[in-house]
Design a protein around this motif. Structure first.
Motif, PDB file in Angstrom:
ATOM      1  N   ASP A 113      -2.093   1.120 -21.270  1.00 14.00           N
ATOM      2  CA  ASP A 113      -1.197   1.994 -20.919  1.00 14.00           C
ATOM      3  C   ASP A 113      -1.481   2.996 -19.607  1.00 14.00           C
ATOM      4  OD1 ASP A 113       0.160   1.956 -23.155  1.00 14.00           O
ATOM      5  OD2 ASP A 113      -1.080   3.266 -24.379  1.00 14.00           O
ATOM      6  N   ASP A 114      -2.520   2.652 -19.091  1.00 16.18           N
ATOM      7  CA  ASP A 114      -2.964   3.339 -17.643  1.00 16.18           C
ATOM      8  C   ASP A 114      -2.945   2.520 -16.426  1.00 16.18           C
ATOM      9  OD1 ASP A 114      -5.087   1.728 -18.412  1.00 16.18           O
ATOM     10  OD2 ASP A 114      -6.874   3.324 -18.331  1.00 16.18           O
ATOM     11  N   SER A 115      -2.213   1.334 -16.855  1.00 15.77           N
ATOM     12  CA  SER A 115      -1.926   0.403 -15.557  1.00 15.77           C
ATOM     13  C   SER A 115      -1.415   0.998 -14.416  1.00 15.77           C
ATOM     14  CB  SER A 115      -1.457  -0.824 -15.970  1.00 15.77           C
ATOM     15  OG  SER A 115      -2.436  -1.700 -16.658  1.00 15.77           O
ATOM     16  N   ILE A 116      -2.058   0.581 -13.244  1.00 15.06           N
ATOM     17  CA  ILE A 116      -1.274   1.027 -12.033  1.00 15.06           C
ATOM     18  C   ILE A 116      -1.395   0.024 -10.968  1.00 15.06           C
ATOM     19  CG2 ILE A 116      -1.387   3.524 -11.984  1.00 15.06           C
ATOM     20  CD1 ILE A 116      -3.880   3.522 -10.170  1.00 15.06           C
ATOM     21  N   SER A 117      -0.139  -0.028 -10.041  1.00 13.56           N
ATOM     22  CA  SER A 117      -0.335  -0.868  -8.952  1.00 13.56           C
ATOM     23  C   SER A 117      -0.607  -0.078  -7.862  1.00 13.56           C
ATOM     24  CB  SER A 117       0.855  -1.824  -9.051  1.00 13.56           C
ATOM     25  OG  SER A 117       0.542  -2.874 -10.296  1.00 13.56           O
ATOM     26  N   ILE A 118      -0.760  -0.704  -6.607  1.00 13.86           N
ATOM     27  CA  ILE A 118      -1.018   0.229  -5.453  1.00 13.86           C
ATOM     28  C   ILE A 118      -0.232  -0.685  -4.418  1.00 13.86           C
ATOM     29  CG2 ILE A 118      -2.387   1.118  -3.639  1.00 13.86           C
ATOM     30  CD1 ILE A 118      -4.354   0.939  -6.232  1.00 13.86           C
ATOM     31  N   ALA A 119       0.939  -0.022  -3.630  1.00 17.36           N
ATOM     32  CA  ALA A 119       1.595  -0.944  -2.681  1.00 17.36           C
ATOM     33  C   ALA A 119       0.844  -0.461  -1.351  1.00 17.36           C
ATOM     34  CB  ALA A 119       3.055  -0.478  -2.873  1.00 17.36           C
ATOM     35  N   VAL A 120       0.948  -1.384  -0.381  1.00 18.64           N
ATOM     36  CA  VAL A 120       0.306  -1.211   0.942  1.00 18.64           C
ATOM     37  C   VAL A 120       1.266  -1.076   1.935  1.00 18.64           C
ATOM     38  CG1 VAL A 120      -1.359  -1.793   2.444  1.00 18.64           C
ATOM     39  CG2 VAL A 120      -1.913  -2.065  -0.103  1.00 18.64           C
ATOM     40  N   TYR A 121       1.536  -0.229   2.625  1.00 18.84           N
ATOM     41  CA  TYR A 121       2.398  -0.002   3.643  1.00 18.84           C
ATOM     42  C   TYR A 121       1.856   0.103   5.008  1.00 18.84           C
ATOM     43  CZ  TYR A 121       5.932   0.892   0.263  1.00 18.84           C
ATOM     44  OH  TYR A 121       6.582   0.746  -0.905  1.00 18.84           O
ATOM     45  N   ASP A 122       2.192  -0.418   6.131  1.00 12.13           N
ATOM     46  CA  ASP A 122       1.585  -0.293   7.674  1.00 12.13           C
ATOM     47  C   ASP A 122       2.485   0.619   8.201  1.00 12.13           C
ATOM     48  OD1 ASP A 122       0.460  -0.477  10.094  1.00 12.13           O
ATOM     49  OD2 ASP A 122       0.265  -2.542  10.035  1.00 12.13           O
ATOM     50  N   ASN A 123       2.325   1.734   8.615  1.00 12.11           N
ATOM     51  CA  ASN A 123       3.207   2.471   9.319  1.00 12.11           C
ATOM     52  C   ASN A 123       3.463   2.045  10.646  1.00 12.11           C
ATOM     53  OD1 ASN A 123       3.466   4.267   7.078  1.00 12.11           O
ATOM     54  ND2 ASN A 123       1.857   5.469   7.730  1.00 12.11           N
ATOM     55  N   ALA A 124       2.657   1.166  11.333  1.00 11.66           N
ATOM     56  CA  ALA A 124       2.821   1.071  12.667  1.00 11.66           C
ATOM     57  C   ALA A 124       3.676  -0.212  12.848  1.00 11.66           C
ATOM     58  CB  ALA A 124       1.553   0.519  13.224  1.00 11.66           C
ATOM     59  N   ALA A 129       6.820  -2.759   1.974  1.00  8.20           N
ATOM     60  CA  ALA A 129       5.441  -3.074   1.810  1.00  8.20           C
ATOM     61  C   ALA A 129       4.866  -4.381   2.444  1.00  8.20           C
ATOM     62  CB  ALA A 129       5.323  -3.152   0.284  1.00  8.20           C
ATOM     63  N   VAL A 130       3.653  -4.305   2.914  1.00 15.66           N
ATOM     64  CA  VAL A 130       2.975  -5.595   3.092  1.00 15.66           C
ATOM     65  C   VAL A 130       2.120  -6.492   2.120  1.00 15.66           C
ATOM     66  CG1 VAL A 130       2.937  -4.793   5.591  1.00 15.66           C
ATOM     67  CG2 VAL A 130       0.974  -4.414   4.095  1.00 15.66           C
ATOM     68  N   ALA A 131       1.874  -5.382   1.122  1.00 16.16           N
ATOM     69  CA  ALA A 131       0.892  -6.132   0.183  1.00 16.16           C
ATOM     70  C   ALA A 131       0.900  -5.045  -1.019  1.00 16.16           C
ATOM     71  CB  ALA A 131      -0.539  -6.032   0.618  1.00 16.16           C
ATOM     72  N   VAL A 132       0.434  -5.810  -2.167  1.00 14.19           N
ATOM     73  CA  VAL A 132       0.440  -4.835  -3.400  1.00 14.19           C
ATOM     74  C   VAL A 132      -0.759  -5.117  -4.262  1.00 14.19           C
ATOM     75  CG1 VAL A 132       2.026  -6.297  -4.776  1.00 14.19           C
ATOM     76  CG2 VAL A 132       1.768  -4.008  -5.477  1.00 14.19           C
ATOM     77  N   PHE A 133      -1.758  -4.362  -4.724  1.00 15.10           N
ATOM     78  CA  PHE A 133      -2.663  -4.554  -5.709  1.00 15.10           C
ATOM     79  C   PHE A 133      -2.156  -4.429  -6.869  1.00 15.10           C
ATOM     80  CE2 PHE A 133      -4.703  -2.724  -1.674  1.00 15.10           C
ATOM     81  CZ  PHE A 133      -5.547  -3.659  -1.490  1.00 15.10           C
ATOM     82  N   THR A 134      -2.235  -5.664  -7.537  1.00 10.36           N
ATOM     83  CA  THR A 134      -1.166  -5.644  -8.977  1.00 10.36           C
ATOM     84  C   THR A 134      -2.266  -5.419 -10.083  1.00 10.36           C
ATOM     85  OG1 THR A 134      -1.476  -8.055  -8.926  1.00 10.36           O
ATOM     86  CG2 THR A 134       0.359  -7.140  -7.913  1.00 10.36           C
ATOM     87  N   GLY A 135      -3.391  -5.548  -9.911  1.00  8.52           N
ATOM     88  CA  GLY A 135      -4.487  -5.159 -11.240  1.00  8.52           C
ATOM     89  C   GLY A 135      -4.306  -6.194 -12.165  1.00  8.52           C
ATOM     90  N   ASP A 136      -3.858  -6.026 -13.358  1.00  8.92           N
ATOM     91  CA  ASP A 136      -3.741  -6.898 -14.322  1.00  8.92           C
ATOM     92  C   ASP A 136      -2.414  -7.020 -14.835  1.00  8.92           C
ATOM     93  OD1 ASP A 136      -6.618  -7.634 -13.907  1.00  8.92           O
ATOM     94  OD2 ASP A 136      -7.003  -7.481 -16.346  1.00  8.92           O
ATOM     95  N   ALA A 137      -1.374  -6.538 -14.190  1.00  7.01           N
ATOM     96  CA  ALA A 137      -0.243  -6.696 -14.399  1.00  7.01           C
ATOM     97  C   ALA A 137       0.534  -8.159 -13.960  1.00  7.01           C
ATOM     98  CB  ALA A 137       0.822  -5.466 -13.622  1.00  7.01           C
ATOM     99  N   LEU A 138       0.208  -8.293 -12.686  1.00 10.46           N
ATOM    100  CA  LEU A 138       0.670  -9.691 -12.218  1.00 10.46           C
ATOM    101  C   LEU A 138      -0.356 -10.633 -11.743  1.00 10.46           C
ATOM    102  CD1 LEU A 138       3.024 -11.492 -11.455  1.00 10.46           C
ATOM    103  CD2 LEU A 138       3.361 -10.130  -9.316  1.00 10.46           C
ATOM    104  N   PHE A 139      -0.567 -11.790 -11.997  1.00 10.20           N
ATOM    105  CA  PHE A 139      -1.520 -12.729 -11.538  1.00 10.20           C
ATOM    106  C   PHE A 139      -0.804 -13.767 -10.580  1.00 10.20           C
ATOM    107  CE2 PHE A 139      -3.675 -11.311 -15.679  1.00 10.20           C
ATOM    108  CZ  PHE A 139      -4.500 -10.578 -15.112  1.00 10.20           C
ATOM    109  N   ILE A 140      -1.343 -14.463 -10.142  1.00 10.26           N
ATOM    110  CA  ILE A 140      -0.993 -15.693  -9.388  1.00 10.26           C
ATOM    111  C   ILE A 140      -0.824 -16.732 -10.454  1.00 10.26           C
ATOM    112  CG2 ILE A 140      -1.374 -17.504  -7.574  1.00 10.26           C
ATOM    113  CD1 ILE A 140      -2.951 -15.460  -6.113  1.00 10.26           C
ATOM    114  N   GLY A 141       0.399 -17.056 -11.022  1.00  8.51           N
ATOM    115  CA  GLY A 141       0.640 -18.022 -11.855  1.00  8.51           C
ATOM    116  C   GLY A 141       0.947 -17.414 -13.230  1.00  8.51           C
ATOM    117  N   ASP A 142       0.766 -16.270 -13.583  1.00 10.99           N
ATOM    118  CA  ASP A 142       0.573 -15.697 -14.814  1.00 10.99           C
ATOM    119  C   ASP A 142       0.870 -14.310 -14.731  1.00 10.99           C
ATOM    120  OD1 ASP A 142       0.477 -15.553 -17.627  1.00 10.99           O
ATOM    121  OD2 ASP A 142      -1.648 -16.212 -17.851  1.00 10.99           O
ATOM    122  N   VAL A 143       0.941 -13.559 -15.985  1.00  9.12           N
ATOM    123  CA  VAL A 143       1.041 -12.086 -15.926  1.00  9.12           C
ATOM    124  C   VAL A 143      -0.080 -11.723 -16.986  1.00  9.12           C
ATOM    125  CG1 VAL A 143       3.739 -12.184 -15.529  1.00  9.12           C
ATOM    126  CG2 VAL A 143       2.770 -12.156 -17.979  1.00  9.12           C
TER     127      VAL A 143
END
Length: 451
Positions: A113-124, A129-143
């Motif tokens: 219930d407390d899962s968050i993801s963190i989108a990364v932006y490079d203002n320059a 978004a250049v990247a996103v920390f997906t925690g345990d919501a989305l994995f490489i090849g799985d969810v």
């Protein structure tokens, strides 16, 4: 800008340090926190904030400890299972600036219930978004798995589906940075690599190919996952915080081991082959690299432990694995067993058997012999030995009373490593006629293909 990934072997846990403009953020730190300080210092940065993408079930968070050391603010998602005493609540859309980097919180519940993801932006360099920390919501090849709320199974699976759409909406260009890689208990279908983009996952991740929310929910609800007992300990520690870990147990001699008596559990962290050759009586076999996966099933957090290791460095690494999952009561270690053996103390061994022996036993079945398969359910359903009784190795201690200790038992798994762990559980439970099928299902399949 800099970004560094820290991998915790065994747990396949991935944490990160990202920074710019002399400031750094740490994402999902483990309990032994020194590495994050070292990375920040090497990049002339100060750790100013820490993000936890979700409540960790499989390891102790180091966020509270790192905050005490650095003065950083810890951010944890809303709707936690209790008060996260060392953290502030991060809200959807909340942003943190690190030089030209902007970190933006997305609420992505479903795994927890407390899962968050963190989108990364490079203002320059642009608005996407250049990247996103997906925690345990989305994995490489799985969810992420969604079985932590069984009474809300369909609801949380639907929440994860919605969260995945939010993450994918960041754009195919975004690099994805998950909290786990292949080998983690948090997913069974992860790819054996640790780099991807949202675009690649959109096209290739099997769970993202499922058409429609209803079908996604149906698939997720039907999944089977194991939940080791120590997960409950992690939930508690990751609300209250924990003490620093001491991963350097002291060397012990033969008399020290004997004086500790039977109240201390002897855990042999050498290889399965070394354990089988000779081990201290009544010891539990958990090879060092397999501690993160199986210690939480077979050891109680309050148990006092003595490690049987190859040497000091090996013992210290084993203690580090244990500390990362909250098992701190390591009294010391014995380096090898030669001192024990040459002191005239008793020792035990376990026989290995080969494919030909197992096949011979199967061809001439006896009521006094049984094959025991200790693999996971998904493995058994994929490749089954019809003659074998199936009990998952982690659940074996609770199932011993259902097995016949008067029989001879041959234990198998995928290769023989988990079977050695199971054999030690059986021996400790009073099963006196146990051997291990070395090679196990891998060897059996090879023989069948060769034929």
């Amino acid at each position: 800008m800099f970004l560094e990934k820290i991998k915790s072997p065994g747990l396949a846990h991935l944490s990160y340090v990202i920074g710019a403009g002399g400031q750094a953020a740490v994402i999902d730190p483990r309990r032994d926190i020194e590495v994050y300080e070292e990375i920040a210092a090497a990049n002339n940065a100060r750790i100013s904030c820490i993000f936890e993408t979700h409540r960790n079930e499989d390891l102790v968070s180091g966020a509270g400890l790192l905050a005490e050391r650095t003065g950083a603010t810890v951010y944890h998602g809303p709707n936690a299972a209790g008060e996260v005493r060392y953290a502030e609540t991060a809200r959807d859309g909340q942003e943190v600036q690190l030089g030209d980097l902007r970190l933006k919180v997305l609420e992505t519940p479903g795994h927890t219930d407390d899962s968050i993801s963190i989108a990364v932006y490079d203002n320059a360099s642009g608005k996407e978004a250049v990247a996103v920390f997906t925690g345990d919501a989305l994995f490489i090849g799985d969810v992420g798995r969604t079985d932590f709320y069984p009474e809300r199974a369909e609801e949380v699976a639907g929440l994860l589906y919605d969260s995945l759409q939010r993450i994918l909406a960041l754009g195919d260009q975004a690099i994805m940075l998950p909290a786990h890689g292949a080998g983690s208990v948090c997913g069974s279908g992860m790819a054996d690599r640790e780099f991807s983009t949202l675009g690649h996952e959109r096209l290739n991740n099997p769970r993202l190919q499922i058409t429609g929310r209803d079908e996604f929910i149906k698939v997720k609800v039907a999944e089977h996952h194991y939940q080791p007992p120590y997960f409950r300990l992690m939930e508690a520690l990751n609300l209250s915080g924990t003490d620093p870990m001491d991963p350097n147990p002291a060397a012990l001699g033969v008399e020290d081991i004997k004086s500790l008596g039977e109240q201390v559990l002897r855990v042999d962290v050498r290889s399965a082959e070394a354990y089988a050759s000779a081990h201290l009586p009544d010891s539990l076999c958990v090879p060092e690299e397999m501690i993160p996966a199986f210690a939480g099933w077979l050891i109680k957090p309050e148990q006092r432990l003595v490690l049987i290791a190859e040497n000091a460095e090996h013992a210290w690494q084993a203690a580090r694995h244990l500390g990362r999952i909250g098992f701190d009561r390591v009294e010391g270690y014995l380096a090898g067993i030669m001192d024990w053996v040459t002191a005239g103390e008793p020792f035990a061994s376990v026989d290995f058997v080969d494919t030909a022996t197992v096949e011979q036993r199967l061809n001439k079945p006896s009521v006094d012999w049984q094959l025991l398969d200790v693999r996971g359910l998904e493995e058994v359903e994929t490749q089954r030995m019809p003659e074998a009784i199936h009990v998952y190795v982690g659940e074996l201690p609770d199932k011993l009373k259902e097995l016949d200790s008067n029989k001879a038992w041959t234990v198998m798994c995928g290769s023989g490593q988990r079977a050695a762990i199971a054999a030690s559980v059986l021996e400790r439970g009073g099963y006196n006629n146990v051997d291990v099928y070395l090679g196990s299902m891998t060897a059996w399949q090879q023989q069948k293909h060769a034929a």
